[in-house]
Design an enzyme around this catalytic site. Structure first.
Site, PDB file in Angstrom:
ATOM      1  N   GLU A   1       0.817  -1.217   0.000  1.00  0.00           N
ATOM      2  CA  GLU A   1       0.000   0.000   0.000  1.00  0.00           C
ATOM      3  C   GLU A   1       0.851   1.269   0.000  1.00  0.00           C
ATOM      4  OE1 GLU A   1      -3.356   0.426   0.147  1.00  0.00           O
ATOM      5  OE2 GLU A   1      -3.984  -1.660   0.212  1.00  0.00           O
TER       6      GLU A   1
ATOM      7  N   GLU B   1       6.579 -21.994   8.144  1.00  0.00           N
ATOM      8  CA  GLU B   1       6.926 -21.116   9.255  1.00  0.00           C
ATOM      9  C   GLU B   1       7.927 -21.758  10.215  1.00  0.00           C
ATOM     10  OE1 GLU B   1       3.907 -21.375  12.905  1.00  0.00           O
ATOM     11  OE2 GLU B   1       2.954 -20.618  11.091  1.00  0.00           O
TER      12      GLU B   1
END
Length: 304
Positions: free
Chosen positions: A85, A116
């Protein structure tokens, strides 16, 4: 059973939502909303840590460095979102704020099992990015224990980078690896262990603050106007014209004309209107003022 995980607040059973499966739809909505209302206060209690992190990030930007987010699962997705963004909102170089998720971009849409847990992948990412003392690395993990994140942050610290942790549990494994750790304590999730809920909301709020405050300090905002946005589509072009009108008081036609003369750069168009300068001299003035529009306008007073 992992005693560390079992002891996390976000893994506990929420007594306030224990009977949610027997509620009406409206009752479920109210129940979730009441829990979400707790998140803002939890973030607010971390204000000093957030401010310290912003100042560290700002310092790295001033040194020509980058802000690098990394996480796994929801945490990784939120980092990628915030980073992506920044380009349209603040007009920054695409490399300035980067976001990475364990498992690679495919993990943005589809879970990648076990990614992960890979310390090797975390270290490899930091090495591949050539992280240095100029950079700030933010490790995002609700539990504060994802091996991918811990290893990446540890390696970044070895290379001299500023390291920042973002988690939603106290006294996490992440803390010892970071210059500052931000830990909004949101408590047990609505659905036990579903950290995409309150934890994710808290992380999103913090990430917004890290980038927005850093960009304000860099002069990317005039008043509260996002004057460095990239007018890359019809909606943003319309917003750009409205920003120019709001900042200068010109009509819509003049705003469009100046936006075109400024090559779609809102900040430059405003400066041209305020000072009467043509695009070239106005751009030079803006550069001399480090991109800070208010300072450039003051310096350009009397040039009309």
């Amino acid at each position: 059973m992992d005693d560390y995980l079992a002891g996390l607040a976000t893994e506990q059973v929420n007594e306030e939502t224990r009977n949610i499966d027997r509620c009406s739809t409206l009752e479920m909505v109210h129940m979730i909303n009441r829990q979400d209302a707790l998140v803002a206060d939890a973030v607010g209690r971390e204000a000093e840590h957030i401010a310290r992190a912003v100042d560290l990030i700002f310092g790295r930007f001033q040194a020509g460095g980058r802000l690098i987010y990394l996480g796994a699962g929801t945490s990784g997705r939120l980092g990628v979102l915030d980073a992506s963004e920044c380009l349209p909102t603040f007009g920054v170089d695409p490399d300035m704020v980067q976001g990475y998720i364990a498992g690679g971009d495919i993990a943005l849409r589809h879970p990648v099992e076990g990614c992960e847990d890979s310390r090797e992948d975390g270290v490899a990412l930091i090495n591949s990015l050539k992280v240095s003392e100029k950079d700030a690395v933010v490790g995002i993990t609700a539990s504060g224990s994802a091996p991918y994140v811990l290893a990446a942050v540890e390696r970044a610290r070895e290379l001299g980078a500023v390291t920042i942790g973002l988690c939603t549990n106290a006294h996490s494994r992440l803390e010892g690896l970071c210059d500052v750790t931000i830990a909004p304590l949101v408590g047990p999730e609505v659905i036990s262990g579903s950290t995409r809920m309150k934890s994710g909301t808290a992380q999103k709020m913090v990430l917004n603050m890290l980038t927005t405050c850093s960009m304000i300090k860099l002069g990317k905002v005039y008043g509260n106007l996002m004057v460095d946005l990239k007018a890359s589509n019809q909606k943003l072009e319309d917003r750009a014209r409205r920003l120019i009108i709001h900042a200068t008081g010109v009509d819509a036609g003049a705003a469009g004309d100046y936006l075109q003369k400024a090559g779609g750069h809102v900040k430059l168009a405003i400066l041209m209107i305020k000072t009467g300068l043509e695009a070239g001299p106005a751009r030079e003035l803006l550069d001399r003022c480090g991109g800070r529009l208010a300072q450039a306008i003051e310096a350009g007073e009397g040039t009309k």
